[in-house]
Design an enzyme around this catalytic site. Structure first.
Site, PDB file in Angstrom:
ATOM      1  N   SER A 189       0.838  -1.208   0.000  1.00  0.00           N
ATOM      2  CA  SER A 189       0.000   0.000   0.000  1.00  0.00           C
ATOM      3  C   SER A 189       0.863   1.246   0.000  1.00  0.00           C
ATOM      4  O   SER A 189       2.003   1.228   0.487  1.00  0.00           O
ATOM      5  CB  SER A 189      -0.889   0.022   1.243  1.00  0.00           C
ATOM      6  OG  SER A 189      -1.534   1.269   1.376  1.00  0.00           O
ATOM      7  N   TYR A 202      -2.153  -1.086  10.435  1.00  0.00           N
ATOM      8  CA  TYR A 202      -2.244  -1.440   9.010  1.00  0.00           C
ATOM      9  C   TYR A 202      -1.008  -0.967   8.249  1.00  0.00           C
ATOM     10  O   TYR A 202      -0.363  -1.744   7.518  1.00  0.00           O
ATOM     11  CB  TYR A 202      -3.506  -0.800   8.434  1.00  0.00           C
ATOM     12  CG  TYR A 202      -3.675  -0.954   6.942  1.00  0.00           C
ATOM     13  CD1 TYR A 202      -4.250  -2.096   6.406  1.00  0.00           C
ATOM     14  CD2 TYR A 202      -3.288   0.064   6.060  1.00  0.00           C
ATOM     15  CE1 TYR A 202      -4.425  -2.231   5.032  1.00  0.00           C
ATOM     16  CE2 TYR A 202      -3.459  -0.070   4.694  1.00  0.00           C
ATOM     17  CZ  TYR A 202      -4.025  -1.214   4.181  1.00  0.00           C
ATOM     18  OH  TYR A 202      -4.193  -1.349   2.823  1.00  0.00           O
TER      19      TYR A 202
HETATM   20  P1  NAD Z   1     -11.429  -6.023  -0.083  1.00  0.00           P
HETATM   21  O1  NAD Z   1     -12.139  -5.891   1.195  1.00  0.00           O
HETATM   22  O2  NAD Z   1     -12.243  -6.213  -1.298  1.00  0.00           O
HETATM   23  O3  NAD Z   1     -10.381  -7.200  -0.036  1.00  0.00           O
HETATM   24  C1  NAD Z   1      -9.738  -7.603   1.131  1.00  0.00           C
HETATM   25  C2  NAD Z   1      -9.971  -9.090   1.274  1.00  0.00           C
HETATM   26  O4  NAD Z   1      -9.144  -9.592   2.305  1.00  0.00           O
HETATM   27  C3  NAD Z   1     -11.389  -9.454   1.673  1.00  0.00           C
HETATM   28  O5  NAD Z   1     -12.219  -9.624   0.558  1.00  0.00           O
HETATM   29  C4  NAD Z   1     -11.191 -10.757   2.430  1.00  0.00           C
HETATM   30  O6  NAD Z   1     -11.500 -11.860   1.612  1.00  0.00           O
HETATM   31  C5  NAD Z   1      -9.702 -10.793   2.727  1.00  0.00           C
HETATM   32  N1  NAD Z   1      -9.481 -11.005   4.158  1.00  0.00           N
HETATM   33  C6  NAD Z   1      -9.460 -10.085   5.144  1.00  0.00           C
HETATM   34  N2  NAD Z   1      -9.239 -10.694   6.322  1.00  0.00           N
HETATM   35  C7  NAD Z   1      -9.112 -12.012   6.057  1.00  0.00           C
HETATM   36  C8  NAD Z   1      -8.876 -13.171   6.854  1.00  0.00           C
HETATM   37  N3  NAD Z   1      -8.697 -13.075   8.188  1.00  0.00           N
HETATM   38  N4  NAD Z   1      -8.817 -14.378   6.249  1.00  0.00           N
HETATM   39  C9  NAD Z   1      -9.007 -14.486   4.900  1.00  0.00           C
HETATM   40  N5  NAD Z   1      -9.205 -13.432   4.107  1.00  0.00           N
HETATM   41  C10 NAD Z   1      -9.265 -12.213   4.679  1.00  0.00           C
HETATM   42  O7  NAD Z   1     -10.511  -4.719  -0.213  1.00  0.00           O
HETATM   43  P2  NAD Z   1      -9.324  -4.339  -1.227  1.00  0.00           P
HETATM   44  O8  NAD Z   1      -9.199  -2.882  -1.060  1.00  0.00           O
HETATM   45  O9  NAD Z   1      -9.502  -4.925  -2.541  1.00  0.00           O
HETATM   46  O10 NAD Z   1      -8.050  -4.992  -0.518  1.00  0.00           O
HETATM   47  C11 NAD Z   1      -7.144  -5.866  -1.172  1.00  0.00           C
HETATM   48  C12 NAD Z   1      -5.718  -5.546  -0.749  1.00  0.00           C
HETATM   49  O11 NAD Z   1      -5.381  -4.264  -1.268  1.00  0.00           O
HETATM   50  C13 NAD Z   1      -5.504  -5.478   0.757  1.00  0.00           C
HETATM   51  O12 NAD Z   1      -4.283  -6.088   1.078  1.00  0.00           O
HETATM   52  C14 NAD Z   1      -5.425  -3.992   1.011  1.00  0.00           C
HETATM   53  O13 NAD Z   1      -4.634  -3.701   2.134  1.00  0.00           O
HETATM   54  C15 NAD Z   1      -4.749  -3.515  -0.258  1.00  0.00           C
HETATM   55  N6  NAD Z   1      -4.912  -2.086  -0.500  1.00  0.00           N
HETATM   56  C16 NAD Z   1      -6.135  -1.550  -0.734  1.00  0.00           C
HETATM   57  C17 NAD Z   1      -6.234  -0.181  -0.944  1.00  0.00           C
HETATM   58  C18 NAD Z   1      -7.551   0.472  -1.212  1.00  0.00           C
HETATM   59  O14 NAD Z   1      -7.605   1.713  -1.236  1.00  0.00           O
HETATM   60  N7  NAD Z   1      -8.632  -0.239  -1.395  1.00  0.00           N
HETATM   61  C19 NAD Z   1      -5.097   0.630  -0.916  1.00  0.00           C
HETATM   62  C20 NAD Z   1      -3.868   0.042  -0.660  1.00  0.00           C
HETATM   63  C21 NAD Z   1      -3.788  -1.318  -0.459  1.00  0.00           C
END
Ligand code: NAD
Ligand code: MG
Length: 297
Positions: A189, A202
């Protein structure tokens, strides 16, 4: 219908979302998000870059992971999807999109903060796919806490278990199965470099993921296994409405980027495809920033 390869203006490719204040219990569902996200189901066009690959993607039910799963399938890969049991409706939807794209999808619900599940997940994915040559460690939790004094040890530990311990565990179980040419891509991130004061746990895990990516990349290079990362900026996903952001911040989400808008999950997919495809053979230990233009190291 335009696709990701259509020449177009990145400022206007997607509208700038102004999400209404909303809340879902963790982990949140794409299905109930307002507005809906774009995971590329109607637009991602494959060009044969992952033909015959066998991929395990965590957090593949929604958001970025779902967009990556759809793109991998369209590029020719079979996909094993990991997600939490509460996310079954989102996972079923992605499975049907993958199957409609002519590839196989296997569903593995379970909690990655449980060490035994991480090991079992890899064994089950290898059995279902008939091997494993691509791993995307994408699952993560993000819970905003306003005051440092209110950041509990429980939350601190659970975030580390889910975001970084699980990456170690899943990768450790996966590597013995992976032939030369295989790849690992970790979701880190922009928070790794620019921590928000309300996301201390985080952001710390994301810095750790970046560091782990660079170290593991060197450790596995001689085996022909490449490890890289993708660092998203503000992307409109269920993470944001299940306490990932303070509720009041949602309408302005992503508007302070140079592009002036939050990203859509499908805009992340090509970075994961590139780092998984053999064409990036000399790219190792790199983190690709996909963040709408915010300067990052
Ligand atoms: P999202 O909620 O769609 O995806 C996150 C997923 O993590 C969930 O769908 C879930 O299946 C999984 N998860 C969480 N806890 C879990 C557990 N204990 N066991 C199994 N699975 C688990 O959100 P997203 O934004 O697509 O996130 C995906 C990745 O991208 C993450 O690592 C997040 O940190 C990273 N990210 C997102 C953003 C953003 O702005 N959305 C920015 C930077 C990084
Ligand atoms: Mg989800």
């Amino acid at each position: 219908m335009t696709d990701q390869l259509t020449f177009q203006n990145p400022v206007t490719r997607f509208p700038s979302v102004t999400p209404p204040k909303q809340h879902q219990p963790e982990p949140g569902l794409d299905r109930d998000l307002e507005p809906q996200t774009d995971r590329g189901q109607h637009s991602y066009r494959g060009t044969g870059r992952l033909e015959g690959r066998k991929a395990l993607i965590t957090g593949a039910d929604s958001g970025i992971g779902a967009a990556v799963a759809i793109a991998f399938a369209r590029e020719g890969a079979d996909v094993a999807l990991s997600y939490l049991p509460d996310e079954e409706p989102d996972a079923q939807e992605i499975k049907s999109i993958i199957e409609a794209s002519g590839r196989r999808a296997f569903l593995f619900p379970g909690d990655l903060s449980d060490s035994a599940f991480c090991t079992q997940l890899v064994a089950d994915a290898v059995a279902a796919l008939g091997g494993l040559d691509a791993l995307v460690n994408n699952a993560g939790r993000q819970i905003a806490v306003e005051r440092f004094e209110d950041l509990s040890e429980d939350q601190w530990a659970h975030t580390f278990e889910t975001n970084i311990h699980a990456i170690y565990r899943v990768s450790h179980a996966a590597v013995p199965h992976m032939p030369a040419g295989s790849t690992i891509v970790n979701s880190t991130s922009i928070q790794a470099y620019q921590p928000s004061p309300h996301l201390l746990d985080y952001a710390s895990t994301k810095a750790a993921i970046n560091n782990f990516t660079k170290g593991l990349g060197q450790a596995l290079a001689q085996q022909g296994i490449r490890v890289n990362g993708v660092a998203p900026g503000p992307i409109w996903t269920p993470l944001q409405v299940s306490d990932g952001q303070p509720k009041d911040a949602l309408p302005e989400f992503g508007k302070d980027t140079p592009l002036g808008r939050a990203g859509q999950p499908t805009e992340l997919a090509p970075a994961y495809v590139f780092l998984t495809s053999p064409e990036s053979s000399y790219v190792i230990g790199e983190t690709l920033n996909v963040n709408g233009g915010t300067p990052s190291p």
